[in-house]
Design an enzyme around this catalytic site. Structure first.
Site, PDB file in Angstrom:
ATOM      1  N   GLN A   7     -22.247  14.269 -35.999  1.00  0.00           N
ATOM      2  CA  GLN A   7     -21.472  13.476 -36.962  1.00  0.00           C
ATOM      3  C   GLN A   7     -20.074  13.138 -36.424  1.00  0.00           C
ATOM      4  O   GLN A   7     -19.454  12.175 -36.863  1.00  0.00           O
ATOM      5  CB  GLN A   7     -21.345  14.256 -38.278  1.00  0.00           C
ATOM      6  CG  GLN A   7     -20.628  13.491 -39.376  1.00  0.00           C
ATOM      7  CD  GLN A   7     -20.816  14.152 -40.719  1.00  0.00           C
ATOM      8  OE1 GLN A   7     -21.860  14.039 -41.323  1.00  0.00           O
ATOM      9  NE2 GLN A   7     -19.798  14.851 -41.165  1.00  0.00           N
ATOM     10  N   LYS A  51      20.246  -0.905 -23.216  1.00  0.00           N
ATOM     11  CA  LYS A  51      18.846  -0.760 -22.829  1.00  0.00           C
ATOM     12  C   LYS A  51      17.904  -1.801 -23.407  1.00  0.00           C
ATOM     13  O   LYS A  51      18.027  -2.214 -24.559  1.00  0.00           O
ATOM     14  CB  LYS A  51      18.335   0.605 -23.275  1.00  0.00           C
ATOM     15  CG  LYS A  51      18.960   1.737 -22.492  1.00  0.00           C
ATOM     16  CD  LYS A  51      18.337   1.886 -21.140  1.00  0.00           C
ATOM     17  CE  LYS A  51      17.482   3.125 -21.111  1.00  0.00           C
ATOM     18  NZ  LYS A  51      16.570   3.100 -20.016  1.00  0.00           N
ATOM     19  N   TYR A  98     -31.516  16.385 -34.453  1.00  0.00           N
ATOM     20  CA  TYR A  98     -30.224  16.191 -35.126  1.00  0.00           C
ATOM     21  C   TYR A  98     -29.504  17.499 -35.423  1.00  0.00           C
ATOM     22  O   TYR A  98     -30.109  18.475 -35.892  1.00  0.00           O
ATOM     23  CB  TYR A  98     -30.405  15.416 -36.444  1.00  0.00           C
ATOM     24  CG  TYR A  98     -29.052  15.172 -37.100  1.00  0.00           C
ATOM     25  CD1 TYR A  98     -28.262  14.099 -36.721  1.00  0.00           C
ATOM     26  CD2 TYR A  98     -28.551  16.068 -38.046  1.00  0.00           C
ATOM     27  CE1 TYR A  98     -26.992  13.910 -37.265  1.00  0.00           C
ATOM     28  CE2 TYR A  98     -27.288  15.880 -38.592  1.00  0.00           C
ATOM     29  CZ  TYR A  98     -26.518  14.804 -38.192  1.00  0.00           C
ATOM     30  OH  TYR A  98     -25.276  14.627 -38.728  1.00  0.00           O
ATOM     31  N   GLU A 140       4.448   1.149 -22.027  1.00  0.00           N
ATOM     32  CA  GLU A 140       4.244   2.606 -22.003  1.00  0.00           C
ATOM     33  C   GLU A 140       3.222   3.017 -23.064  1.00  0.00           C
ATOM     34  O   GLU A 140       2.404   3.920 -22.861  1.00  0.00           O
ATOM     35  CB  GLU A 140       5.588   3.318 -22.218  1.00  0.00           C
ATOM     36  CG  GLU A 140       6.516   3.127 -21.017  1.00  0.00           C
ATOM     37  CD  GLU A 140       7.987   3.375 -21.341  1.00  0.00           C
ATOM     38  OE1 GLU A 140       8.288   4.029 -22.351  1.00  0.00           O
ATOM     39  OE2 GLU A 140       8.836   2.891 -20.573  1.00  0.00           O
ATOM     40  N   SER A 185      17.514   1.344 -27.264  1.00  0.00           N
ATOM     41  CA  SER A 185      17.744   2.785 -27.296  1.00  0.00           C
ATOM     42  C   SER A 185      18.701   3.098 -28.429  1.00  0.00           C
ATOM     43  O   SER A 185      19.533   2.270 -28.798  1.00  0.00           O
ATOM     44  CB  SER A 185      18.339   3.213 -25.952  1.00  0.00           C
ATOM     45  OG  SER A 185      19.170   4.349 -26.114  1.00  0.00           O
ATOM     46  N   THR A 217       0.906  -1.157   0.000  1.00  0.00           N
ATOM     47  CA  THR A 217       0.000   0.000   0.000  1.00  0.00           C
ATOM     48  C   THR A 217       0.935   1.194   0.000  1.00  0.00           C
ATOM     49  O   THR A 217       2.000   1.141   0.626  1.00  0.00           O
ATOM     50  CB  THR A 217      -0.928   0.036   1.241  1.00  0.00           C
ATOM     51  OG1 THR A 217      -0.111   0.125   2.401  1.00  0.00           O
ATOM     52  CG2 THR A 217      -1.813  -1.191   1.346  1.00  0.00           C
ATOM     53  N   HIS A 218       0.589   2.226  -0.701  1.00  0.00           N
ATOM     54  CA  HIS A 218       1.465   3.403  -0.860  1.00  0.00           C
ATOM     55  C   HIS A 218       2.819   3.013  -1.459  1.00  0.00           C
ATOM     56  O   HIS A 218       3.822   3.673  -1.212  1.00  0.00           O
ATOM     57  CB  HIS A 218       1.693   4.113   0.479  1.00  0.00           C
ATOM     58  CG  HIS A 218       0.425   4.386   1.229  1.00  0.00           C
ATOM     59  ND1 HIS A 218      -0.287   5.555   1.087  1.00  0.00           N
ATOM     60  CD2 HIS A 218      -0.282   3.622   2.105  1.00  0.00           C
ATOM     61  CE1 HIS A 218      -1.367   5.500   1.865  1.00  0.00           C
ATOM     62  NE2 HIS A 218      -1.385   4.333   2.482  1.00  0.00           N
ATOM     63  N   LYS A 269     -18.748   9.264 -34.823  1.00  0.00           N
ATOM     64  CA  LYS A 269     -18.173   8.049 -35.414  1.00  0.00           C
ATOM     65  C   LYS A 269     -16.657   8.007 -35.346  1.00  0.00           C
ATOM     66  O   LYS A 269     -16.059   6.969 -35.075  1.00  0.00           O
ATOM     67  CB  LYS A 269     -18.662   7.897 -36.850  1.00  0.00           C
ATOM     68  CG  LYS A 269     -20.082   7.339 -36.887  1.00  0.00           C
ATOM     69  CD  LYS A 269     -20.751   7.533 -38.204  1.00  0.00           C
ATOM     70  CE  LYS A 269     -21.139   8.956 -38.465  1.00  0.00           C
ATOM     71  NZ  LYS A 269     -22.048   9.554 -37.465  1.00  0.00           N
TER      72      LYS A 269
END
Ligand code: ARG
Length: 462
Positions: free
Chosen positions: A327, A288, A322, A295, A282, A160-161, A330
């Site tokens: 429009q 790396k 309308y 991500e 990288s 927790t935390h 979509k």
């Protein structure tokens, strides 16, 4: 009879000179051509109904259906030429129908409007997409279950935390995500109730003077019943919000697991290894192996939230019926949908391509006085203390361990006895991580038994 002039807009009799910039931006065909199947399906059901209700003749109905089926084949074979001048998928199809069957095509738009047509198409499309999303969610649940099955007895720190809290099973941790994905499935399925009301036949906004059978078209198109109020029907995009919201919540779940794995993958934690299949390098740092795909998942959640907010904003303050504003829906729907499906596939790939660093998980769990709550519980059970008294005693023992730079399990019984004289060697069992995990037998807790039972349950429900 006014003839349909093929290269002119349907409203060219009234509107002579539309600026080219408006033609360019006002057209949505590049986006809504994805609805061609649903549009043709809706049109066929519509003309079948018009014939059944004796509104059009048998011959005209058949001609229209023949033309529509030909158009579908042309689109599938990529032979259909989409024309921006005809704005959207509905008018592109209608225009082509004129070319194929001639003036009888003019009967297709009896007792309907693009306003009901477009939402009929969209609702059918979203219903199908819901199914695809649920299939992908099931795949993720299956992959997560495999991880859980292999890791019932893999012990890690529960945080927790982000601070060590209590030891747990890695399986239990991943099964928390199963619960989230199961709720996502339910959320998408719950949306079906509103999606299952057919808009077709409310026409522009007020209904129609023709004796149509909306129940018939509803059933034909797989809806449960027609919508109740024609004005609400053409104004309503709540079902779009539901879809975009469900996608947002699901994306948020994906983002949370992605963030978790990014942290665990960092050198600081080193709790998991990602296989080369799901990392990138990288351009400057040769060593790396970056968790780019995770991500990517976290980043795409921003798109999902943004689209939901765009739609909410479009609807806010829009008077009924309308408007062209609608429009925009979509583009948001398709973008959110495609992004989510991609993210679900990527997450599934990642789940199949990582391994827990069990030793490191155990070592980390074995720090931070993680069994302190177990000791407090033990004192309550065996030394007739209230929880609060046991909590204070345990805190003193933790202070002592901290002062001596020792783990709780490294303290000697005589050290412990200085704080609680009645303690016996039995207490030392409390500090064994496995015992701690296994003691959490309450329903929903992390004990091995519970986990095995839950795995069985999830498998049965898949
Ligand atoms: N392409 C339009 C849309 O997606 C279809 C409805 C057009 N209706 C209208 N009254 N202009 O919203």
């Amino acid at each position: 009879m006014a003839k349909n002039k093929n290269n002119q807009a349907i409203w060219s009799t009234r509107i002579k000179d539309v600026s080219s910039i408006f033609q360019k931006v006002g057209s949505s065909i590049d986006i809504d051509k994805r609805l061609y199947k649903e549009d043709i399906l809706g049109s066929i059901a519509h003309v079948d109904m018009l014939f059944k209700q004796k509104i059009i003749s048998f011959k005209i109905k058949n001609k229209i259906i023949y033309g529509l089926q030909k158009i579908e084949k042309e689109i599938v074979k990529k032979k259909f030429i989409f024309n921006k001048k005809h704005e959207d998928i509905h008018m592109n199809i209608e225009k082509r129908l004129f070319e194929i069957i001639g003036e009888d095509a003019g009967y297709i738009h009896t007792a309907r409007s693009r306003n009901d047509q477009v939402i009929t198409d969209l609702k059918i499309w979203i219903k199908n997409s819901n199914k695809e999303i649920v299939i992908n969610l099931n795949k993720i649940i299956k992959s997560t279950l495999k991880i859980a099955e292999k890791n019932v007895e893999t012990i890690m720190p529960g945080f927790t935390h982000l601070k060590n809290a209590q030891p747990i099973s890695l399986a239990h941790y991943f099964m928390a995500y199963i619960e989230m994905f199961r709720r996502d499935k339910k959320r998408f399925n719950n949306n079906l109730e509103n999606l299952n009301e057919s808009p077709l036949g409310v026409a522009a906004l007020s209904g129609t003077s023709f004796n149509i059978d909306r129940n018939y078209t509803a059933k034909r198109l797989g809806f449960n019943n027609p919508t109740n109020n024609s004005i609400d029907t053409v104004s309503d995009r709540d079902f779009v919000l539901d879809f975009l919201f469900s996608i947002s919540v699901c994306s948020m779940h994906i983002s949370r697991i992605a963030e978790e794995l990014i942290i665990w993958n960092s050198e600081g934690y080193n709790l998991i290894n990602l296989s080369d299949k799901v990392v990138t390098g990288s351009s400057i740092m040769p060593q790396k192996k970056n968790p780019d795909l995770l991500e990517f998942l976290r980043g795409k959640t921003g798109t999902a939230f943004g689209n939901l907010f765009s739609m909410l904003t479009i609807l806010k303050g829009l008077p009924l019926s309308y408007f062209k504003d609608l429009q925009e829906d979509k583009e948001l729907i398709f973008k959110s949908n495609d992004t989510l499906i991609n993210c679900l596939k990527i997450l599934d790939e990642i789940l199949k391509n990582f391994s827990p660093n069990k030793k490191k998980m155990y070592e980390l769990a074995d720090s931070g006085f993680i069994t302190a709550t177990d000791l407090a519980d033990y004192l309550v059970r065996n030394h007739s203390m209230s929880f609060r008294e046991a909590y204070q005693k345990t805190a003193e023992i933790v202070n002592l361990a901290e002062k001596k730079k020792k783990k709780l399990r490294e303290l000697k019984l005589e050290d412990l006895k200085k704080i609680e004289p009645n303690l016996t060697t039995e207490v030392l069992k409390i500090f064994i991580l496995k015992n701690s995990v296994n003691s959490k037998k309450s329903y929903g807790g992390t004990s091995f038994e519970n986990i095995k039972r839950m795995i069985f349950k999830y498998k049965k429900n898949l």
